[in-house]
Design a protein around this motif. Structure first.
Motif, PDB file in Angstrom:
ATOM      1  N   LEU A  11       0.836  -1.206   0.000  1.00  0.00           N
ATOM      2  CA  LEU A  11       0.000   0.000   0.000  1.00  0.00           C
ATOM      3  C   LEU A  11       0.872   1.259   0.000  1.00  0.00           C
ATOM      4  CD1 LEU A  11      -2.968  -0.539   2.480  1.00  0.00           C
ATOM      5  CD2 LEU A  11      -3.098   0.077   0.093  1.00  0.00           C
ATOM      6  N   ALA A  15       1.005   4.110  -2.858  1.00  0.00           N
ATOM      7  CA  ALA A  15       0.732   5.517  -2.561  1.00  0.00           C
ATOM      8  C   ALA A  15       1.922   6.384  -2.955  1.00  0.00           C
ATOM      9  CB  ALA A  15       0.419   5.677  -1.077  1.00  0.00           C
ATOM     10  N   ILE A  18       2.175   6.702  -6.742  1.00  0.00           N
ATOM     11  CA  ILE A  18       1.172   7.646  -7.270  1.00  0.00           C
ATOM     12  C   ILE A  18       1.597   9.084  -7.014  1.00  0.00           C
ATOM     13  CG2 ILE A  18      -1.190   8.485  -6.874  1.00  0.00           C
ATOM     14  CD1 ILE A  18      -1.991   5.529  -6.533  1.00  0.00           C
ATOM     15  N   ALA A  19       2.123   9.299  -5.794  1.00  0.00           N
ATOM     16  CA  ALA A  19       2.554  10.662  -5.447  1.00  0.00           C
ATOM     17  C   ALA A  19       3.745  11.096  -6.278  1.00  0.00           C
ATOM     18  CB  ALA A  19       2.892  10.716  -3.965  1.00  0.00           C
ATOM     19  N   LEU A  24      -1.568  12.237  -8.792  1.00  0.00           N
ATOM     20  CA  LEU A  24      -2.617  12.693  -7.885  1.00  0.00           C
ATOM     21  C   LEU A  24      -3.565  13.637  -8.610  1.00  0.00           C
ATOM     22  CD1 LEU A  24      -0.437  13.410  -4.736  1.00  0.00           C
ATOM     23  CD2 LEU A  24      -2.077  11.577  -5.009  1.00  0.00           C
ATOM     24  N   PHE A  26      -4.910  16.171  -7.676  1.00  0.00           N
ATOM     25  CA  PHE A  26      -4.889  17.544  -7.150  1.00  0.00           C
ATOM     26  C   PHE A  26      -3.435  18.031  -7.124  1.00  0.00           C
ATOM     27  CE2 PHE A  26      -5.829  14.325  -3.908  1.00  0.00           C
ATOM     28  CZ  PHE A  26      -4.614  14.253  -3.248  1.00  0.00           C
ATOM     29  N   PRO A  27      -3.227  19.331  -7.372  1.00  0.00           N
ATOM     30  CA  PRO A  27      -1.847  19.830  -7.423  1.00  0.00           C
ATOM     31  C   PRO A  27      -1.246  20.002  -6.041  1.00  0.00           C
ATOM     32  CG  PRO A  27      -3.370  21.618  -7.782  1.00  0.00           C
ATOM     33  CD  PRO A  27      -4.196  20.392  -7.620  1.00  0.00           C
ATOM     34  N   ARG A  28       0.081  20.046  -5.999  1.00  0.00           N
ATOM     35  CA  ARG A  28       0.770  20.242  -4.728  1.00  0.00           C
ATOM     36  C   ARG A  28       1.319  21.665  -4.694  1.00  0.00           C
ATOM     37  NH1 ARG A  28       4.284  16.296  -1.808  1.00  0.00           N
ATOM     38  NH2 ARG A  28       5.340  17.514  -0.237  1.00  0.00           N
ATOM     39  N   HIS A  29       0.791  22.456  -3.785  1.00  0.00           N
ATOM     40  CA  HIS A  29       1.310  23.817  -3.579  1.00  0.00           C
ATOM     41  C   HIS A  29       1.412  24.036  -2.091  1.00  0.00           C
ATOM     42  CE1 HIS A  29       0.692  24.892  -7.733  1.00  0.00           C
ATOM     43  NE2 HIS A  29      -0.560  24.478  -7.666  1.00  0.00           N
ATOM     44  N   ASP A  30       2.586  24.344  -1.623  1.00  0.00           N
ATOM     45  CA  ASP A  30       2.707  24.588  -0.189  1.00  0.00           C
ATOM     46  C   ASP A  30       1.954  25.864   0.162  1.00  0.00           C
ATOM     47  OD1 ASP A  30       4.500  23.447   2.174  1.00  0.00           O
ATOM     48  OD2 ASP A  30       4.238  25.596   2.422  1.00  0.00           O
TER      49      ASP A  30
ATOM     50  N   ALA B 300      -2.497  21.828   4.283  1.00  0.00           N
ATOM     51  CA  ALA B 300      -1.609  22.965   3.991  1.00  0.00           C
ATOM     52  C   ALA B 300      -0.786  22.742   2.736  1.00  0.00           C
ATOM     53  CB  ALA B 300      -0.685  23.216   5.181  1.00  0.00           C
ATOM     54  N   THR B 301      -0.646  21.489   2.315  1.00  0.00           N
ATOM     55  CA  THR B 301       0.173  21.210   1.136  1.00  0.00           C
ATOM     56  C   THR B 301      -0.665  20.962  -0.110  1.00  0.00           C
ATOM     57  OG1 THR B 301       1.701  20.149   2.672  1.00  0.00           O
ATOM     58  CG2 THR B 301       2.127  19.795   0.356  1.00  0.00           C
ATOM     59  N   PHE B 302      -1.838  20.363   0.087  1.00  0.00           N
ATOM     60  CA  PHE B 302      -2.619  19.960  -1.086  1.00  0.00           C
ATOM     61  C   PHE B 302      -4.033  20.553  -1.153  1.00  0.00           C
ATOM     62  CE2 PHE B 302       0.456  16.527  -0.594  1.00  0.00           C
ATOM     63  CZ  PHE B 302       0.883  16.327  -1.891  1.00  0.00           C
TER      64      PHE B 302
END
Lengths: 170, 470
Positions: A11, A15, A18-19, A24, A26-30, B300-302
């Motif tokens: 698992l 995960a 995929i990351a 994913l 959805f986008p990754r923005h801090d 906070a990240t996604f």
């Protein structure tokens, strides 16, 4: 027991893959990189769509281009999900259907129209946040789907303040 | 009998050759040569003199075999007298605080209980405090602990079976259960496991837990411990099987379920409504402790759109000029928190508190002021840590600490998707755990337990029946 736990690394690996593969949905923005916009001002002048808010500016021939420019020209990631007020200035009112279709705005954002650009957009936003216009992006979308017209509440800049006309009690 | 196990004075001396506390006293009742062996410190010298040497010299007569028989029949006044037929038995008795009387030319000895009274007094619990509960906690002496249990549970149905475990440590272990209340098969299973344990020493809690629960690949505890005799007794009455180990000031209870670690002895000191509310709070705190850092990192990240606008602004402002991304911040703070906690545990209490204050307040505030970390992340990790302290079962809290990292790591890598996957893995793992054949998630199984998250009334009003709504 080892057999029972064998799924855990599998698992985790799935995960992680995929990351890492950016699969994913959805986008990754801090959060630190976000440039949240609370009041978005939309206007249309000389054939150009102008989107502005929180010191960010986007220009383009279409709403999509202006949104793209807004994202590209801003230092950080423009975050429109915090926009709780949308002010449509002058001919910018005609762009409302396109804006709604672009799905860039949060459905609960309230919408108001102004004849002229506000001298202080932040102050106009503050006024709208306390005196809700009664019309939201969601209601506009619903009206568009039903094919009915909506009356935009009109925000007028007065001497030393603002006044909202055509208020629809929400 | 094996030649090496033959009981002679020389063999006993050889077994304890070089032991500084090994003592030997010669006596000669009716001119027949006898030897009294004992271990200084484990036995009381005055008792040996008064209740063994004095009557033995005065009352014993006849052949060596006659004298042994007279000792067992009460000529010697010690309360407990046991025959020892071989060297191994005599050695065991000596190591258990007995004095062994052996006559020359006789292959049998008699062991008299002469245990020293030097032991730690029964004291109030040091970890499981209560305002109104009993104040007697277990000590390191097995017999003191069984006595405490008997005092709390005055029932002839209380069964106490003793097993010696550990090839070297020869640790006495008592399995206790209440006949009629406990499942006898669990007690038998426990005894069988103890009898088949292949270990040199059975001294540390980890050795006991691994031996009984089977050293599984899990951070979650499969045995519950308590230092409170009243809690132990109450568990016996509720059908648990207990384990008391000589040398450990605590008692173990089995089988366990997740809910057992979220029940506090204080629950029995307050009314069931208050206790139930507090128990719900504990479950919420456990969940908060487990997922809060992961949830914050994911949002906070996604998933910033999930954060209310004003809170998002506050977080963004707090993150301004902080050089580290949220994921690194959260994982780093979790590690720092664990380091501080570990430092506090290993230092003396006074120093531990100082370390906590310096580490938590001074370094934390300085790091925020220096913009190394954001106040939001610090608050999240601190709240998760403090929420973990609400859990009464430290073993469960420790397991949640491990899984908090896994969940936070998954959330940092893949947001709520990762968090969901890791949480699902945790649920599957918990669902697969069982102790003595009973599921670990029993409290949530209304079918078999009727749900046991809330504290039930111990005494029902006379006009209601169990399960009634009144």
């Amino acid at each position: 027991m080892k057999k029972r736990l064998a799924f855990l690394p599998a698992l985790a690996a799935a995960a992680a893959a995929i990351a890492l593969l950016s699969l994913l949905p959805f986008p990754r923005h801090d959060v630190a990189d976000l440039r949240p916009i609370e009041t978005l001002t939309v206007s249309y002048e000389k054939g150009l769509v102008r989107l502005s808010g929180s010191d960010c500016l986007g220009l383009g021939n279409t709403v999509a281009e202006a949104l793209e420019d807004l994202k590209r020209s801003t230092d950080g990631h423009v975050f429109l999900s915090t926009a709780t007020q949308v002010i449509l200035v002058g001919l910018g009112q005609e762009l409302l259907p396109l804006l709604v279709k672009a799905e860039a705005l949060r459905p609960a954002a309230s919408v108001a129209a102004m004849a002229r650009a506000p001298s202080d957009p932040a102050a106009a936003g503050r006024y709208l946040s306390t005196h809700r216009s009664g019309l939201t992006v969601q209601q506009v979308a619903a009206a568009m789907a039903q094919g009915t017209a909506v009356a935009l509440p009109l925000l007028t800049e007065t001497e030393g303040g603002y006044r909202l006309a055509g208020y629809v009690p929400g | 009998m094996e030649q090496g196990n033959q009981l002679t004075a020389a063999a006993v001396r050889a077994a304890f050759a070089g032991a500084a506390d090994f003592q030997e006293r010669h006596i000669a009742p009716q001119g027949r040569r006898g030897f009294v062996f004992f271990l200084d410190g484990l036995t009381a010298a005055a008792s040996i003199a008064d209740f063994l040497l004095h009557p033995a010299v005065q009352a014993l007569h006849g052949s060596a075999a006659d004298m042994v028989a007279q000792c067992l029949e009460g000529a010697v006044w010690a309360a407990v007298a046991q025959p020892a037929g071989d060297l191994a038995a005599a050695t065991d008795y000596l190591l258990s605080g007995f004095a062994v009387l052996l006559f020359e030319g006789c292959g049998r000895a008699v062991a008299f209980e002469m245990k020293s009274g030097d032991k730690r007094a029964v004291a109030p619990p040091s970890v499981e405090h209560t305002v109104k509960g009993a104040k007697d906690a277990f000590t390191e002496v097995l017999r003191v602990n069984t006595t405490l249990l008997r005092r709390h549970l005055r029932s002839e149905k209380l069964q106490l079976r003793e097993v010696i475990v550990g090839k070297t440590s020869r640790t006495r272990v008592s399995v206790a259960w209440l006949q009629g209340a406990a499942d006898e098969t669990v007690a038998e299973q426990m005894l069988r496991r103890l009898e088949t344990v292949e270990t040199d020493s059975f001294i540390t809690p980890a050795a006991v837990e691994e031996a009984v629960s089977g050293a599984r690949w899990s951070a979650f505890p499969l045995l519950r411990f308590t230092e409170r005799a009243d809690r132990f007794a109450q568990a016996m009455a509720a059908g648990k099987v207990g384990l008391l180990v000589d040398g450990l000031p605590l008692g173990y209870l089995a089988p366990v379920a997740l809910g057992d670690f979220l029940a506090s002895p204080e629950d029995e000191g307050v009314d069931f409504v208050t206790a139930s509310c507090i128990r719900v709070l504990r479950y919420a705190a456990a969940l908060l402790s487990l997922i809060l850092p992961a949830l914050y990192a994911a949002m906070a990240t996604f998933h910033q759109e999930m954060i209310p606008t004003k809170l998002l602004h506050a977080i963004i402002e707090s993150k301004a000029q902080v050089p580290f991304p949220t994921a690194l911040e959260v994982l780093g703070l979790l590690i720092a928190f664990e380091i501080l906690q570990e430092a506090g545990v290993h230092l003396p209490q006074s120093l531990g508190q100082a370390v906590s204050i310096i580490g938590g307040l001074v370094v934390g505030s300085a790091a925020v002021e220096a913009r190394l970390i954001s106040p939001a992340a610090l608050i999240v990790v601190a709240v998760a840590g403090v929420a973990g302290y609400v859990i009464p079962g430290r073993e469960l809290a420790n397991a949640l600490r491990v899984w908090r990292f896994l969940l936070a790591g998954a959330a940092c890598a893949a947001g709520l998707f990762g968090l969901s996957v890791a949480f699902l893995a945790l649920l599957l793992h918990l669902g697969g755990l069982n102790t003595f054949g009973l599921g670990y998630l029993r409290p949530f199984d209304r079918g078999t337990t009727g749900g046991s998250i809330l504290r039930r009334r111990t005494v029902l009003p006379p006009h209601t029946s169990q399960g009634g709504s009144a």
